[in-house]
Design a protein around this motif. Structure first.
Motif, mmCIF file in Angstrom:
data_model
loop_
_atom_site.group_PDB
_atom_site.id
_atom_site.type_symbol
_atom_site.label_atom_id
_atom_site.label_comp_id
_atom_site.label_asym_id
_atom_site.label_seq_id
_atom_site.Cartn_x
_atom_site.Cartn_y
_atom_site.Cartn_z
ATOM 1 N N TYR A 69 -46.253 24.987 -6.580
ATOM 2 C CA TYR A 69 -47.341 24.154 -7.122
ATOM 3 C C TYR A 69 -47.271 24.094 -8.640
ATOM 4 N N TYR A 70 -47.202 25.255 -9.295
ATOM 5 C CA TYR A 70 -47.210 25.288 -10.759
ATOM 6 C C TYR A 70 -45.962 24.630 -11.340
ATOM 7 N N SER A 71 -44.812 24.880 -10.708
ATOM 8 C CA SER A 71 -43.565 24.294 -11.216
ATOM 9 C C SER A 71 -43.579 22.775 -11.081
ATOM 10 N N ALA A 72 -44.046 22.288 -9.927
ATOM 11 C CA ALA A 72 -44.121 20.843 -9.705
ATOM 12 C C ALA A 72 -45.132 20.205 -10.649
ATOM 13 N N TYR A 73 -46.255 20.883 -10.882
ATOM 14 C CA TYR A 73 -47.300 20.374 -11.780
ATOM 15 C C TYR A 73 -46.723 20.180 -13.188
ATOM 16 N N ILE A 76 -44.056 17.230 -13.203
ATOM 17 C CA ILE A 76 -44.652 15.887 -13.104
ATOM 18 C C ILE A 76 -45.417 15.549 -14.379
ATOM 19 N N GLU A 77 -46.165 16.522 -14.908
ATOM 20 C CA GLU A 77 -46.931 16.281 -16.129
ATOM 21 C C GLU A 77 -46.008 15.940 -17.291
ATOM 22 N N TYR A 78 -44.942 16.718 -17.443
ATOM 23 C CA TYR A 78 -44.005 16.448 -18.542
ATOM 24 C C TYR A 78 -43.378 15.071 -18.396
ATOM 25 N N LEU A 79 -42.992 14.718 -17.183
ATOM 26 C CA LEU A 79 -42.352 13.425 -16.948
ATOM 27 C C LEU A 79 -43.278 12.280 -17.337
ATOM 28 N N PHE A 80 -44.532 12.363 -16.959
ATOM 29 C CA PHE A 80 -45.491 11.316 -17.331
ATOM 30 C C PHE A 80 -45.678 11.247 -18.846
ATOM 31 N N PHE A 81 -45.843 12.406 -19.487
ATOM 32 C CA PHE A 81 -46.039 12.414 -20.944
ATOM 33 C C PHE A 81 -44.817 11.845 -21.657
ATOM 34 N N LEU A 82 -43.646 12.197 -21.163
ATOM 35 C CA LEU A 82 -42.406 11.673 -21.749
ATOM 36 C C LEU A 82 -42.362 10.152 -21.663
ATOM 37 N N LEU A 83 -42.674 9.606 -20.496
ATOM 38 C CA LEU A 83 -42.645 8.155 -20.306
ATOM 39 C C LEU A 83 -43.686 7.452 -21.178
ATOM 40 N N ILE A 84 -44.860 8.072 -21.316
ATOM 41 C CA ILE A 84 -45.919 7.488 -22.149
ATOM 42 C C ILE A 84 -45.455 7.378 -23.601
ATOM 43 N N ILE A 85 -44.885 8.468 -24.125
ATOM 44 C CA ILE A 85 -44.443 8.472 -25.522
ATOM 45 C C ILE A 85 -43.227 7.587 -25.712
ATOM 46 N N TRP A 86 -42.316 7.604 -24.745
ATOM 47 C CA TRP A 86 -41.084 6.813 -24.811
ATOM 48 C C TRP A 86 -41.370 5.345 -25.113
ATOM 49 N N MET A 98 -34.655 12.571 -27.308
ATOM 50 C CA MET A 98 -35.696 12.853 -26.322
ATOM 51 C C MET A 98 -35.091 13.024 -24.935
ATOM 52 N N LEU A 99 -34.158 12.154 -24.601
ATOM 53 C CA LEU A 99 -33.516 12.208 -23.280
ATOM 54 C C LEU A 99 -32.712 13.484 -23.115
ATOM 55 N N ILE A 100 -31.947 13.851 -24.145
ATOM 56 C CA ILE A 100 -31.125 15.061 -24.080
ATOM 57 C C ILE A 100 -32.006 16.302 -23.935
ATOM 58 N N LEU A 101 -33.042 16.388 -24.762
ATOM 59 C CA LEU A 101 -33.939 17.538 -24.702
ATOM 60 C C LEU A 101 -34.670 17.615 -23.363
ATOM 61 N N SER A 102 -35.014 16.467 -22.822
ATOM 62 C CA SER A 102 -35.732 16.440 -21.543
ATOM 63 C C SER A 102 -34.834 16.875 -20.396
ATOM 64 N N LEU A 103 -33.585 16.411 -20.402
ATOM 65 C CA LEU A 103 -32.643 16.844 -19.366
ATOM 66 C C LEU A 103 -32.396 18.346 -19.452
ATOM 67 N N ALA A 104 -32.304 18.856 -20.694
ATOM 68 C CA ALA A 104 -32.132 20.299 -20.881
ATOM 69 C C ALA A 104 -33.360 21.049 -20.360
ATOM 70 N N PHE A 105 -34.537 20.492 -20.614
ATOM 71 C CA PHE A 105 -35.775 21.121 -20.137
ATOM 72 C C PHE A 105 -35.836 21.145 -18.617
ATOM 73 N N PHE A 106 -35.471 20.028 -17.983
ATOM 74 C CA PHE A 106 -35.482 19.984 -16.518
ATOM 75 C C PHE A 106 -34.497 20.997 -15.936
ATOM 76 N N ALA A 124 -45.267 30.224 -17.326
ATOM 77 C CA ALA A 124 -45.722 30.130 -18.717
ATOM 78 C C ALA A 124 -44.643 29.622 -19.666
ATOM 79 N N ILE A 125 -43.401 30.061 -19.490
ATOM 80 C CA ILE A 125 -42.350 29.673 -20.435
ATOM 81 C C ILE A 125 -42.053 28.173 -20.357
ATOM 82 N N PRO A 126 -41.847 27.594 -19.164
ATOM 83 C CA PRO A 126 -41.667 26.137 -19.109
ATOM 84 C C PRO A 126 -42.849 25.362 -19.682
ATOM 85 N N ILE A 127 -44.071 25.846 -19.463
ATOM 86 C CA ILE A 127 -45.249 25.175 -20.015
ATOM 87 C C ILE A 127 -45.212 25.217 -21.540
ATOM 88 N N ALA A 128 -44.800 26.354 -22.098
ATOM 89 C CA ALA A 128 -44.707 26.482 -23.558
ATOM 90 C C ALA A 128 -43.671 25.509 -24.113
#
Length: 230
Positions: A69-73, A76-86, A98-106, A124-128
C-alpha cells in the motif's frame, strides 16, 4: 493504513473530502478545464486519491499488505506530481533531467521495496527522495518564471499556486515521514500534521483553478471590448 485514532479522524475526513474541491470546480467549467492538460491530470489525481482514502479501511492490514500500500501510494503520487509539473516546464534539457531522475527514483523504489524490512511502518526513504525531487522541480519552475521578464507577475500564473501547494505539502510532511520509522507507532500522535498539509495542497489546487478561470474571463471580456471598439 488501518484504523485511525479518534483524535485524527476529523483531519482525515477533512483531507478525504478536500480531494473533491478541484473536481467540483472542474465540472463547474468543464469545457474550459479540459483544454488545459495540467487540470485534467489534477482532476484524475484528485479522484484517484479520494477513492484510495475511501477504500482505505477495507484494504489489507497485514505487514505485506501495508508494505504494498505505502509503496504504491508513493509511486502513484510521484507519477501524478511529475506529470503535473512536466506540463509547465519549458526547458527541454531540464525535462530530460526530470525523466532521468524519475527513472532512477522508480528503480530505487523497486530496490527498496524488495530489500527493506516489512516491520518498518512506512517507506520513509522513497518518500524523502520523492519530496526532494518534486520540490526541486517546483523551484525550477519558479526560476523559469522569474527569469522570463516578458510574462505577467509570477503570482498571476495559475500554476504558481499549484506549485506552492506541492511545496507546502511535501516540505510540511517531510520530517513526519522521515521520523516515522524511528517513532514507530508513536508517529500516529503526529500523523494529523501530514493530513493538514495534504489538505492545504488540495486547497491550493482549487485556488489555481479559480485563478485560471479569472484569467479566462478577463481575456474574454477584453476580446468583447476590442470587437466593440472595432
Amino acid at each position: 493504513m488501518g484504523k485511525i485514532p479518534t483524535i485524527e479522524s476529523l483531519f482525515f475526513n477533512i483531507l478525504n473530502y478536500s480531494f473533491l474541491l478541484f473536481p467540483l470546480l472542474f465540472f463547474y467549467r468543464f469545457k474550459k478545464f479540459t483544454n488545459e492538460p495540467t487540470f485534467v491530470i489534477i482532476f484524475t489525481y484528485s479522484i484517484c486519491f479520494f477513492l484510495i482514502l475511501i477504500l482505505d479501511p477495507i484494504l489489507p492490514q497485514d505487514s505485506m499488505g501495508l508494505k504494498i500500500y505505502y509503496s504504491a501510494y508513493t509511486f502513484i503520487e510521484y507519477l501524478f506530481f511529475l506529470l503535473i509539473i512536466w506540463q509547465n516546464i519549458s526547458s527541454k534539457n531540464f525535462k530530460v533531467l526530470m525523466l532521468i531522475l524519475s527513472l532512477a527514483f522508480f528503480g530505487f523504489q523497486i530496490f527498496y521495496f524488495l530489500s527493506y524490512k516489512i516491520r518498518k511502518p512506512i517507506d520513509a526513504i522513497p518518500i524523502a527522495i520523492e519530496s526532494i525531487l518534486i520540490i526541486i522541480f517546483c523551484f525550477y519552475f519558479f526560476h523559469e518564471q522569474l527569469k522570463n521578464l516578458t510574462t505577467l507577475a509570477i503570482y498571476n500564473n495559475y500554476f504558481f499556486w499549484t506549485a506552492i501547494g506541492l511545496v507546502l505539502y511535501l516540505a510540511g510532511s517531510f520530517f513526519i515521514y522521515i521520523l516515522s520509522n524511528n517513532l514507530g507507532h508513536d508517529v500516529s500522535k503526529y500523523w494529523f500534521i501530514s493530513y493538514i498539509f495534504d489538505t492545504i495542497k488540495n486547497i491550493f489546487f482549487a485556488i489555481s483553478a479559480i485563478i485560471f478561470l479569472r484569467q479566462k474571463n478577463s481575456t474574454s471580456r477584453t476580446r468583447v471590448i476590442s470587437n466593440l471598439d472595432y
